[in-house]
Motif scaffolding. Sequence first.
Motif, short mmCIF file in Angstrom:
data_model
loop_
_atom_site.label_atom_id
_atom_site.label_comp_id
_atom_site.label_asym_id
_atom_site.label_seq_id
_atom_site.Cartn_x
_atom_site.Cartn_y
_atom_site.Cartn_z
N GLY A 312 27.86 -61.38 48.10
CA GLY A 312 27.00 -62.29 48.85
C GLY A 312 25.54 -62.26 48.44
N CYS A 313 25.13 -61.23 47.73
CA CYS A 313 23.72 -61.12 47.32
C CYS A 313 23.49 -62.03 46.11
CB CYS A 313 23.40 -59.67 46.96
SG CYS A 313 21.74 -59.45 46.29
N ILE A 314 22.46 -62.87 46.20
CA ILE A 314 22.18 -63.79 45.09
C ILE A 314 20.85 -63.44 44.39
CG2 ILE A 314 23.56 -65.68 46.05
CD1 ILE A 314 20.82 -66.98 46.89
N CYS A 315 20.51 -62.16 44.41
CA CYS A 315 19.27 -61.73 43.73
C CYS A 315 19.19 -62.27 42.30
CB CYS A 315 19.20 -60.21 43.66
SG CYS A 315 18.47 -59.44 45.10
N GLY A 316 20.33 -62.24 41.60
CA GLY A 316 20.33 -62.68 40.21
C GLY A 316 19.83 -64.12 40.08
N GLU A 317 20.33 -65.00 40.97
CA GLU A 317 19.92 -66.41 40.91
C GLU A 317 18.45 -66.56 41.28
OE1 GLU A 317 22.55 -68.84 43.27
OE2 GLU A 317 24.27 -67.69 42.56
N ILE A 318 18.03 -65.76 42.25
CA ILE A 318 16.62 -65.83 42.67
C ILE A 318 15.71 -65.39 41.53
CG2 ILE A 318 14.93 -64.79 44.26
CD1 ILE A 318 17.25 -64.72 46.35
N LEU A 319 16.12 -64.35 40.81
CA LEU A 319 15.30 -63.85 39.70
C LEU A 319 15.23 -64.85 38.54
CD1 LEU A 319 16.59 -60.18 39.84
CD2 LEU A 319 14.24 -60.90 40.26
N ASP A 327 18.59 -69.65 50.35
CA ASP A 327 19.95 -70.03 49.94
C ASP A 327 20.94 -68.89 50.14
OD1 ASP A 327 19.07 -72.55 48.95
OD2 ASP A 327 18.33 -71.55 47.14
N CYS A 328 20.45 -67.71 50.49
CA CYS A 328 21.34 -66.54 50.64
C CYS A 328 21.83 -66.44 52.08
CB CYS A 328 20.60 -65.26 50.25
SG CYS A 328 21.61 -63.80 50.50
N ASN A 329 23.14 -66.39 52.23
CA ASN A 329 23.72 -66.33 53.57
C ASN A 329 23.39 -65.04 54.31
OD1 ASN A 329 24.94 -68.82 53.35
ND2 ASN A 329 26.76 -67.96 52.33
N LEU A 330 22.96 -64.03 53.57
CA LEU A 330 22.70 -62.74 54.21
C LEU A 330 21.24 -62.57 54.62
CD1 LEU A 330 24.70 -60.42 51.74
CD2 LEU A 330 25.53 -61.73 53.70
N PHE A 331 20.37 -63.48 54.13
CA PHE A 331 18.93 -63.33 54.32
C PHE A 331 18.56 -63.25 55.80
CE2 PHE A 331 14.71 -65.38 54.93
CZ PHE A 331 13.94 -64.43 54.27
N SER A 332 17.84 -62.24 56.13
CA SER A 332 17.15 -62.01 57.41
C SER A 332 18.05 -61.60 58.59
CB SER A 332 16.28 -63.21 57.82
OG SER A 332 17.03 -64.16 58.49
N VAL A 334 21.69 -60.23 57.99
CA VAL A 334 22.41 -59.05 57.46
C VAL A 334 21.46 -58.23 56.59
CG1 VAL A 334 24.30 -58.29 55.96
CG2 VAL A 334 24.63 -60.24 57.50
N CYS A 335 20.67 -58.91 55.76
CA CYS A 335 19.79 -58.23 54.80
C CYS A 335 18.35 -58.30 55.28
CB CYS A 335 19.95 -58.89 53.43
SG CYS A 335 18.92 -58.12 52.16
N THR A 336 17.77 -57.17 55.56
CA THR A 336 16.38 -57.08 56.03
C THR A 336 15.72 -55.91 55.29
OG1 THR A 336 16.89 -55.48 57.76
CG2 THR A 336 17.07 -57.82 58.36
N PRO A 340 18.32 -53.25 53.53
CA PRO A 340 18.42 -54.17 52.39
C PRO A 340 19.79 -54.14 51.73
CG PRO A 340 17.19 -52.20 51.78
CD PRO A 340 17.50 -52.06 53.24
N VAL A 341 20.27 -55.32 51.38
CA VAL A 341 21.53 -55.39 50.64
C VAL A 341 21.25 -55.41 49.14
CG1 VAL A 341 23.59 -56.81 50.20
CG2 VAL A 341 22.68 -56.60 52.53
N GLY A 342 20.18 -56.07 48.75
CA GLY A 342 19.85 -56.17 47.32
C GLY A 342 18.42 -55.76 47.06
N PRO A 343 18.08 -55.56 45.78
CA PRO A 343 16.76 -55.04 45.42
C PRO A 343 15.61 -55.99 45.76
CG PRO A 343 17.95 -55.71 43.46
CD PRO A 343 18.93 -55.77 44.59
N CYS A 344 15.88 -57.31 45.77
CA CYS A 344 14.78 -58.26 46.04
C CYS A 344 14.27 -58.13 47.48
CB CYS A 344 15.24 -59.70 45.80
SG CYS A 344 15.76 -59.98 44.12
N MET A 345 15.05 -57.45 48.33
CA MET A 345 14.59 -57.19 49.70
C MET A 345 13.96 -55.80 49.81
SD MET A 345 14.25 -58.57 52.65
CE MET A 345 15.39 -59.82 53.24
N VAL A 346 14.25 -54.93 48.86
CA VAL A 346 13.72 -53.56 48.93
C VAL A 346 12.30 -53.51 48.40
CG1 VAL A 346 13.98 -51.18 48.13
CG2 VAL A 346 16.00 -52.57 48.51
N THR A 351 11.07 -61.07 45.91
CA THR A 351 10.92 -62.40 46.51
C THR A 351 11.51 -62.43 47.92
OG1 THR A 351 11.06 -63.35 44.31
CG2 THR A 351 11.39 -64.86 46.14
N CYS A 352 12.64 -61.79 48.13
CA CYS A 352 13.25 -61.81 49.48
C CYS A 352 12.34 -61.09 50.48
CB CYS A 352 14.63 -61.17 49.44
SG CYS A 352 15.77 -62.04 48.36
N ALA A 353 11.75 -59.98 50.05
CA ALA A 353 10.83 -59.26 50.95
C ALA A 353 9.61 -60.12 51.26
CB ALA A 353 10.40 -57.94 50.29
#
Length: 364
Positions: A312-319, A327-332, A334-336, A340-346, A351-353
């Motif tokens: 479910g993590c779309i960090c690759g597409e965001i990068l 566009d990520c179903n987990l944003f905010s 599930v993933c905070t 964090p689920v992926g590095p872009c939130m860590v 960008t997610c952070a």
Amino acid sequence: MKFIDEFRRSDLAQALISRIHQRSRTSVRFMEFCGGHTVTIFRYGIRQLLPHTIEMVSGPGCPVCVTSNADLDKAIALAEIPGVIIATFGDMFKVPGSRSSLQQANADGADVRMVYSALDAIQMARKNPDKSVVFLGIGFETTAPAIAASILQAEEQRVENYHVLSMHKLCPPAIQAILDSGEVKLQGLVCPGHVSAVTGSRAWDFIARDYGIPCVVSGFEPLDVLQCVAMLVEQVESGRSEVEIAYSRGVKADGNTEALKLMDRVFEPAPATWRGVGEIAGSGLKIRDEYGEFDAERVFTIEIGQPIEHGGCICGEILRGVSTPLDCNLFSHVCTPQRPVGPCMVSSEGTCAAYYSYGGAVGG
Ligand code: SF4
């Protein structure tokens, strides 16, 4: 605070915003390569200040975010070797690899310590002569010279229990790979300020010349970014594609030749795998044979399983600039940043952070 306040003056910002609105006629998409710029753009609400003709997309310039799961798994596997101390920048601590994280490894008994520099790691090695200290070398051209210097220092001072896991990445080949993929069409590039301070602005000449994309090197204060966008708009509207510098207090055309020499002495270009982009020839830095005794990959046997991506993590597409966190179903939910689920939130430059911290509902 002189020198900082000067780059945050609202009257100057207003003048630049007016200039951008007056001059911008063509619909364009500009990419800010660097995570530091992403943070500035979100923190100061710059997307919302720009005319609807300008779309800003974030690129892959967050070193923690682009570190592949395979590389993270190597770092975690090293941490699990008895007698090894992992020394790392704080951002890497919570990033999930395929099956675990350094934080989890630490909780399970591994010795993972945060440091502020490679020199701290050498100091740690001196204080722990019966252990091996492995410093996790992540970052772009900005950090590689200091890590090269640490290897030279370790050699000179015979700190034989100091090693580096080199996961460094070089920025120009990554941008080239993104442009060559044709997935995202850009009319301008906000070039990274700190990286360009080392490489020089000439590192981007090929983008302006071969791809016809205007490039402007930017600093990290809001006025820097607005000035950069104004210069990109000016190039677009006058039909030019050149490399310009909106950060002349930090960047020259030739860069920092001493830092480049240091890097070249210790490292050589090698293939590297970028999250979301895959392997890119010549985009990594390998420790040269002469310094092999400091190379953790040669000194230790590192065994990792097949890397697993997080469902479910779309960090690759965001990068790659083709999706946003929205566009990520987990944003905010599930993933905070706390979970964090992926590095872009860590990462503080992820960008997610940035979307999470400063609100990303506007501007896409
Ligand atoms: Fe990955 Fe979380 Fe970002 Fe989604 S919000 S792309 S799961 S880091």
